[in-house]
Design an enzyme around this catalytic site. Structure first.
Site, mmCIF file in Angstrom:
data_model
loop_
_atom_site.group_PDB
_atom_site.id
_atom_site.type_symbol
_atom_site.label_atom_id
_atom_site.label_comp_id
_atom_site.label_asym_id
_atom_site.label_seq_id
_atom_site.Cartn_x
_atom_site.Cartn_y
_atom_site.Cartn_z
ATOM 1 N N ASP A 32 0.939 -1.273 0.006
ATOM 2 C CA ASP A 32 0.147 -0.035 0.086
ATOM 3 C C ASP A 32 0.835 1.185 -0.029
ATOM 4 O O ASP A 32 1.850 1.377 0.687
ATOM 5 C CB ASP A 32 -0.871 0.081 1.161
ATOM 6 N N ASN A 80 -10.950 -2.191 -4.969
ATOM 7 C CA ASN A 80 -10.123 -1.440 -5.767
ATOM 8 C C ASN A 80 -10.747 -1.287 -6.956
ATOM 9 O O ASN A 80 -10.200 -0.510 -7.916
ATOM 10 C CB ASN A 80 -8.706 -2.022 -5.864
HETATM 11 C C1 IPE Z 1 -1.792 0.054 -3.106
HETATM 12 O O1 IPE Z 1 -1.447 1.318 -3.357
HETATM 13 C C2 IPE Z 1 -2.049 -0.770 -4.566
HETATM 14 C C3 IPE Z 1 -3.507 -0.921 -4.652
HETATM 15 C C4 IPE Z 1 -4.355 -0.918 -3.692
HETATM 16 C C5 IPE Z 1 -3.624 -1.569 -5.864
HETATM 17 P P1 IPE Z 1 -2.461 2.290 -3.418
HETATM 18 O O2 IPE Z 1 -3.007 2.480 -4.981
HETATM 19 O O3 IPE Z 1 -3.865 2.283 -2.750
HETATM 20 O O4 IPE Z 1 -1.560 3.755 -2.989
HETATM 21 P P2 IPE Z 1 -2.064 4.716 -1.887
HETATM 22 O O5 IPE Z 1 -2.753 4.310 -0.911
HETATM 23 O O6 IPE Z 1 -3.482 5.703 -2.682
HETATM 24 O O7 IPE Z 1 -0.981 5.716 -1.719
HETATM 25 C C1 IPE Z 2 -5.810 -2.057 0.446
HETATM 26 O O1 IPE Z 2 -5.333 -0.916 0.287
HETATM 27 C C2 IPE Z 2 -5.472 -2.931 -0.740
HETATM 28 C C3 IPE Z 2 -4.438 -3.053 -1.031
HETATM 29 C C4 IPE Z 2 -3.121 -2.638 -0.740
HETATM 30 C C5 IPE Z 2 -4.177 -3.856 -2.385
HETATM 31 P P1 IPE Z 2 -6.169 0.339 -0.118
HETATM 32 O O2 IPE Z 2 -5.410 1.389 -0.470
HETATM 33 O O3 IPE Z 2 -7.226 -0.198 -1.146
HETATM 34 O O4 IPE Z 2 -7.230 0.574 1.156
HETATM 35 P P2 IPE Z 2 -7.735 1.911 1.821
HETATM 36 O O5 IPE Z 2 -8.785 2.429 0.764
HETATM 37 O O6 IPE Z 2 -6.943 2.857 2.021
HETATM 38 O O7 IPE Z 2 -8.590 1.354 3.067
HETATM 39 MG MG MG Z 3 -3.991 2.813 -0.487
#
Ligand code: IPE
Ligand code: IPE
Ligand code: MG
Length: 255
Positions: A32, A80
């Site tokens: 994340d 997602n």
């Molecule tokens: C994690 O990084 C990857 C996925 C959820 C696919 P994010 O895309 O959530 O990155 P932030 O949390 O917005 O920085």
């Molecule tokens: C959780 O992260 C999913 C992954 C890391 C793949 P998100 O970025 O989707 O979670 P929230 O939205 O911050 O809770």
């Molecule tokens: Mg995230």
């Protein structure tokens, strides 16, 4: 980079120092913070996902070397899919590319690949990659890499309940026979032990639907580092903290 050794004991002296560090048998990691990492650099979010995918290669290398037996990574959640279409598309492309590029290294290092998630709901092209990665790696036994793909803890439990309801309806089991082990045996990967340690980087302090059933007694580690910046030292800090935990599982400590 791929410097694996076949060491399997739980406690070991690491290369980093003379300290004795306890290595979790099953480690689960949120990948994340990719979007914020990219935004900080004025890059599109997809650039963060790319560097994040490369970081997974490093993580596999460190975990294999240290003796982790199961590594589960949260790649894409069921939620997602609500992101902008272009981001979802970029994630899917990266997924396909990751396996094309990385599979030879996984083969060389004996890493079996498995998936946890609602795979049936994914596009056929992705399902083909999933099937191929799982089938091609069945014989590998050094470490299992479990990719949580289109994964949601609630969806996993709902699916288990549905399966059990069917068995009750067709008379295979009685309602009174349904217990915790029945539910556990209908989860995505019933043979995989619960995670010992769950690491969430990026500063968020929540579970975001990850391993809701399985992490009932997992140790948790939260870190501010964004996933693309996650280093071996960050991993070791989590392991050092894990080493000092007293896992009681609700019991009292025996002297
Ligand atoms: C994690 O990084 C990857 C996925 C959820 C696919 P994010 O895309 O959530 O990155 P932030 O949390 O917005 O920085
Ligand atoms: C959780 O992260 C999913 C992954 C890391 C793949 P998100 O970025 O989707 O979670 P929230 O939205 O911050 O809770
Ligand atoms: Mg995230």
């Amino acid at each position: 980079m791929w410097l694996f050794r076949s060491r399997r004991s739980t406690r070991r002296t690491t290369e980093d120092s003379s300290e004795d560090v306890k290595i979790p048998s099953h480690l689960a990691v949120f990948m994340d913070g990719n979007g914020r990492w990219a935004a900080k650099r004025g890059l599109p979010r997809s650039a963060g996902h790319r560097v994040g995918a490369e970081k997974l290669e490093d993580l596999c290398s460190w975990c294999g070397e240290l003796g982790v037996q199961y590594l589960t990574v949260y790649a894409v959640s069921t939620e997602n899919w609500s992101r902008p279409e272009e981001e979802v598309h970029a994630l899917m492309e990266l997924f396909v590319e990751f396996f094309e590029r990385f599979d030879p290294a996984l083969e060389r290092e004996g890493i079996r690949v498995r998936f946890a998630g609602d795979i049936a709901a994914l596009p056929e092209r992705i399902r083909t990659v999933v099937r191929r990665a799982e089938t091609n790696s069945l014989h590998r036994s050094r470490m299992q890499l479990i990719i949580a793909m289109n994964y949601g803890g609630r969806r996993e439990i709902a699916q288990a309940v549905r399966d059990i309801a069917r068995q009750v309806a067709d008379g295979t089991i009685l309602p009174d026979e349904v217990d915790e082990s029945t539910v556990a045996s209908h989860l995505y990967l019933p043979d995989v032990p619960d995670p010992d340690l769950v690491i969430r980087p990026s500063g968020e302090l929540r579970l975001s639907n990850f391993l809701l059933w399985e992490s009932a007694y997992s140790e948790l580690w939260f870190d501010h580092v964004l996933w693309p910046d996650f280093s071996r030292e960050d991993l070791m800090r989590a392991f050092r903290s894990f080493s000092s935990r007293k896992r009681r599982f609700g019991k009292v400590e025996t002297p």
